[in-house]
Design an enzyme around this catalytic site. Sequence first.
Site, PDB file in Angstrom:
ATOM      1  N   HIS A   9       1.249  -7.520 -10.978  1.00 39.17           N
ATOM      2  CA  HIS A   9      -0.026  -8.225 -10.946  1.00 39.17           C
ATOM      3  C   HIS A   9      -0.741  -8.082 -12.295  1.00 39.17           C
ATOM      4  O   HIS A   9      -1.467  -7.121 -12.505  1.00 39.17           O
ATOM      5  CB  HIS A   9      -0.900  -7.669  -9.828  1.00 39.17           C
ATOM      6  CG  HIS A   9      -0.262  -7.775  -8.469  1.00 39.17           C
ATOM      7  ND1 HIS A   9       0.735  -6.931  -8.047  1.00 39.17           N
ATOM      8  CD2 HIS A   9      -0.481  -8.637  -7.444  1.00 39.17           C
ATOM      9  CE1 HIS A   9       1.106  -7.264  -6.817  1.00 39.17           C
ATOM     10  NE2 HIS A   9       0.392  -8.286  -6.427  1.00 39.17           N
TER      11      HIS A   9
ATOM     12  N   HIS B 184      -2.334 -13.865 -10.465  1.00 39.24           N
ATOM     13  CA  HIS B 184      -2.568 -12.713  -9.596  1.00 39.24           C
ATOM     14  C   HIS B 184      -1.328 -11.844  -9.406  1.00 39.24           C
ATOM     15  O   HIS B 184      -1.315 -10.677  -9.777  1.00 39.24           O
ATOM     16  CB  HIS B 184      -3.096 -13.169  -8.228  1.00 39.24           C
ATOM     17  CG  HIS B 184      -3.144 -12.065  -7.231  1.00 39.24           C
ATOM     18  ND1 HIS B 184      -4.188 -11.179  -7.160  1.00 39.24           N
ATOM     19  CD2 HIS B 184      -2.255 -11.656  -6.284  1.00 39.24           C
ATOM     20  CE1 HIS B 184      -3.943 -10.280  -6.219  1.00 39.24           C
ATOM     21  NE2 HIS B 184      -2.790 -10.546  -5.667  1.00 39.24           N
TER      22      HIS B 184
ATOM     23  N   GLU C 136     -13.378   3.744  13.759  1.00 32.82           N
ATOM     24  CA  GLU C 136     -12.177   4.581  13.714  1.00 32.82           C
ATOM     25  C   GLU C 136     -11.430   4.422  12.402  1.00 32.82           C
ATOM     26  O   GLU C 136     -10.924   5.405  11.838  1.00 32.82           O
ATOM     27  CB  GLU C 136     -11.241   4.240  14.878  1.00 32.82           C
ATOM     28  CG  GLU C 136     -11.830   4.440  16.259  1.00 32.82           C
ATOM     29  CD  GLU C 136     -12.645   3.251  16.731  1.00 32.82           C
ATOM     30  OE1 GLU C 136     -12.673   2.216  16.018  1.00 32.82           O
ATOM     31  OE2 GLU C 136     -13.246   3.345  17.816  1.00 32.82           O
TER      32      GLU C 136
ATOM     33  N   HIS D   1      -7.605   1.125  27.691  1.00 35.27           N
ATOM     34  CA  HIS D   1      -7.894   2.433  27.100  1.00 35.27           C
ATOM     35  C   HIS D   1      -6.768   3.437  27.291  1.00 35.27           C
ATOM     36  O   HIS D   1      -6.863   4.555  26.799  1.00 35.27           O
ATOM     37  CB  HIS D   1      -9.178   3.008  27.698  1.00 35.27           C
ATOM     38  CG  HIS D   1     -10.429   2.313  27.228  1.00 35.27           C
ATOM     39  ND1 HIS D   1     -10.594   0.949  27.319  1.00 35.27           N
ATOM     40  CD2 HIS D   1     -11.565   2.783  26.646  1.00 35.27           C
ATOM     41  CE1 HIS D   1     -11.779   0.618  26.837  1.00 35.27           C
ATOM     42  NE2 HIS D   1     -12.385   1.709  26.417  1.00 35.27           N
TER      43      HIS D   1
END
Lengths: 672, 672
Positions: free
Chosen positions: B36, B272, B419, B481
């Site tokens: 890149h 890029h 999380e 869950h």
Amino acid sequence: MVNTKSNPGLSQLDELCVQTIRFLSMDGVQKANSGHPGMPMGMAPAAYTLWTKYMKHNPANPKWHNRDRFVLSAGHGSMLLYSLLHLCGYGLTLDDLKKFRQWDSLTPGHPEFGHTAGVEATTGPLGQGISNAVGMAIAEKYLAAQFNKDGFNLFDYKIYTIAGDGCLQEGVASEACSLAGHLGLNNLIVIYDDNYITIDGDTSLSFTEDRAKRFESYGWNVQVVGGDGNDMASFEKALQNAQNEKDRPTIIQLRTHIGFGSPNKQDSHAAHGAPLGEDEIKLIKKNYGWDPEKTFVVPDGVIEHMQSGNAEADKLEKQWNKLFADYSEKYPKEAAIIKNAEKGVLCENIDALLPKYEAGVEATRKASGATLNALMPNMPMVMGGSADLTPSNNTQFKGVKDYQKDSPSGRYIRYGVREHAMGAVMNGICLSGLLRAYGGTFFCFSDYMRPAIRMAALSGYNPIYVFTHDSIGLGEDGPTHQPVEHIAALRAIPNVLTIRPADANETVAAWKVALENTAGPTALLLTRQNVLTLDQNKYPAAANMAKGAYVLVEQENPDVIIMATGSEVELAIAAAEKLAAENIKAQVVSMPCWELFEKQSKAYKDSVLPKNVKARVAVEAGVEQGWYKYIGDSGIFVGMKSFGASAPYKKCYEGFGITVDAVIASAKKIIG
Amino acid sequence: MVNTKSNPGLSQLDELCVQTIRFLSMDGVQKANSGHPGMPMGMAPAAYTLWTKYMKHNPANPKWHNRDRFVLSAGHGSMLLYSLLHLCGYGLTLDDLKKFRQWDSLTPGHPEFGHTAGVEATTGPLGQGISNAVGMAIAEKYLAAQFNKDGFNLFDYKIYTIAGDGCLQEGVASEACSLAGHLGLNNLIVIYDDNYITIDGDTSLSFTEDRAKRFESYGWNVQVVGGDGNDMASFEKALQNAQNEKDRPTIIQLRTHIGFGSPNKQDSHAAHGAPLGEDEIKLIKKNYGWDPEKTFVVPDGVIEHMQSGNAEADKLEKQWNKLFADYSEKYPKEAAIIKNAEKGVLCENIDALLPKYEAGVEATRKASGATLNALMPNMPMVMGGSADLTPSNNTQFKGVKDYQKDSPSGRYIRYGVREHAMGAVMNGICLSGLLRAYGGTFFCFSDYMRPAIRMAALSGYNPIYVFTHDSIGLGEDGPTHQPVEHIAALRAIPNVLTIRPADANETVAAWKVALENTAGPTALLLTRQNVLTLDQNKYPAAANMAKGAYVLVEQENPDVIIMATGSEVELAIAAAEKLAAENIKAQVVSMPCWELFEKQSKAYKDSVLPKNVKARVAVEAGVEQGWYKYIGDSGIFVGMKSFGASAPYKKCYEGFGITVDAVIASAKKIIG
């Protein structure tokens, strides 16, 4: 009977209905001795107002195409939804409510799509529902742009969702809401249950960002409603504003109180995730003039009041059905597409369209792109996209228009570098009931969208993942980008078809399998690098991949079986050829999809992997986990034992010992 | 020599250095034929200015505790970092740069922590680095609050990171940056490479949110620098502003041009992710007055200029070392903590502190909480936390103070419902080189943080995950869950210790293993529900769990081996007892950690799982994937075949057939 101050916008009968929702919810949680009473109690007025006064829905037919959608993104408040479904007449009984969170009941702990009529999406894992809603809103816009005609406003529904602090904190929601703002989804209306409380305590512990400003930065219409969650006059103004908004999604930041009405637990995280306790419930009921000894009470007049609009709703649907019948006469082609989509038929001549590859070399990601070029122009009900890896994923088929704010009839979605939102949005598109979605990223980044993949598998949504760069074969980008454990991790999820095709023709066949798999998600794992295209005049048809595994090189009484997937199949074949020169008979098995193979008959399975042949080698450029089931006690696995490395891909294969020589050596070692 | 307009804030010699960085970067990518180039070319002036004029770092010792940290969150621009490391004197040679992206080189495709001196974090997967930086900033604040004394400013370093559009789009960055704003991390300075380009094309395709406003909403100091990425006078003003900021993290939104200086590829996604091509490179060099035929050129004076501050930097460190020596005399206790932490010693008498459980019942999450209560007051270099599940995860030990903006000496982090950020922030805390981090959530939501877990495993960071509610045993919350595939998915990742202790005493022992495992992350899978605490007078010591698997009930010439983990160990024991009554000898093996077991000697492994005993049953409330390796061709697995269900947990076990009776039936079936 109702003992409360008069709240703006709510009549006394309205109040009674609201109380009924609150009390059913807390009774349900109490009886289960498990659940979340606080959110339903705080949000009951808004939910009641939305469902009875604003939402276009027909409880007699929860699948009416032009209904407004309601997604309870804060899925832990499931008793709110179940209470509404009961009271509005969706067929959920008081007995069902009493079985909340019990085995085999219609009222599981979190709402489950396909399980309970009226549940529009499985929710609970935070951030998923609101992101599904973004997909549902994209779907509506697309359907409207594709099919609505002058005088035929077939699709003009809205997506409502209730989301809490948790949903707003999750990164997936940030991604999806940024995208929603970019796309100008004015058909999306989020009601933010701003109750200042999370499980750990006050939101001041961790969540002090300016939420309104954040959503403004995404380009949303932000409506702030103060008060205590009962001022429905102000809430209705915000809702009306949202419904009239032309350019932007709306979020209504509604100040509420968790556990509203509970003298000892309101505004406390004690009301969030546990029953209030019988004493507290009695106190609440007494305060409101209800009989504290009775549970699951629906006072006279409540059902009638809440269902008073149902006849009108049913009439609305009948008018729509008439509209669609007229549409079908005037636009039979378009109507046929819709009717086929209802049945899961995306196009009628898929086999004729599939490309065929002659022997040669081709990266499977390229074969995938070619398959899309062949199929997608004929499948207007499939929306594609990529998480900013379009040129690498080969997901953009020829001539497709971008789906953008100003081009909602386009069907290629630029998700940006937002894999998780892509997964959740694809789920939402599939939840439209008419559309399918596919989307691409590097296989390594399937980790970023894993919670959305799980929701699809659990709920039976059927998106298709185009996971390219599927192994160390991606080469120089190195271990951060090289999946090694991801194939095992995907296979571990129940109800995901994980397919790693060996070559161009297996890739074509895999697309067919994926498009025909309506029971859950399908993941296509595709190479960056070129692989051999097997000569279909010499080897069995690639379409056999639909059986999950099939014999590529058959032997009578083989000495050894060599199994492989994807780019390693050519290694297996080359090894078998060299072994043949030494008079060792190696049966080669292409095994692109374990899940499909497990569904075959025992006889078929035994024909592919004859029981008496214990000498078995498997080769796959991933971790070994799970392969012992097929290679057995005597087997040897040739694959990855660690993360990868940055180098040209051939060097990686060599360096990690995934070579023809290694396969040969393993075979010989077992044969002894 | 330098043929460019005069840019504010850059001397001609500065310009030459900037060009050298640009050209080394594009030469490196070109030689590798992969990489890149665009980002290094656009960001070279800012990176140069930061590294040579503002960052406090000593190339002679990349591990100096009080150095400023630099994280290249946009890790694909690795050649920028490698060029800087070379030119600044970190020991990376020109030859190393020529081996960019080659097998075993010091210059892999994306920067790898622990592999290349001066690389502060492994980056590449977007959003991770900037989120690591948030953790690094928390660590600095905590260290300063804990250890700095009047006249002893031991820790006062800053964290700099360069992030691109991709990093900002990723949800994990949204989570982490919201948290950073909440915590007022004024030692964190993000330079946003605002180049308008992603892989798909212009950012207008997908990323039109108001980024400045978004970061303002998080409570950040936002500095916008216009121009073309070369106006270093303005950039320096923003940097100075950031360094002087007292209350907030800073983001400098720097307008740049990808592939700056490339006549045909600047401002295009063509710059890029692919080499510019030899012709284009020659054109660029020619335009700037360089010899177009030469590659990897470092003009005279560049090294001297870029390393002109090195002597001063080394002096700074020596002063700091003197300061620390004085500190050690005056505050020997505190200094000892720091010195121990350097060696990975968290406290010296861990064995004496560990709680012991008598026979009884206890949920392992509670035993974990008790262990934290016992250990953590003695381990000041460990920071705890939870993603808003503190009361469920039992992660908050007695007396611990929250880490907050106004209490940076606290060490319990309220991550919010974030999380993924928690995972990445924990990585950043561990990257401090002195601190460890543990953090809790439900095991099911390990999926949300999986990319961060992978980065820890790949890079050798050593956080500890407290994953409670580890199976269908969580009961009523239901399948959304209930983890079923997560244990297999975690085990699939190389270098993660996945431990599922059987009872309270194994949990205590597992904490010891986790704290002593400095090579990578450890995951503790803990029950919500009560499980039997095995009588340590009757069964072998729970400390044996450190071997990964050990015999709980030993038999001479066993008829069958029953293996189990976690909450299912008690089922295995009960089954063995019932089988004994029928004169069937069942050897019971507790197998809490496959990875540790695999590290044992062959002799030990054979003693636990005797080769000749082919009758084997495994019981685990998860999917079967991977178990055939241990149960073998004749084995039967008792576990989950689908997602779970919402019901009281005993009903779930019964309903899914994970019972003592099922284990007995399986054992008998195999024995025949």
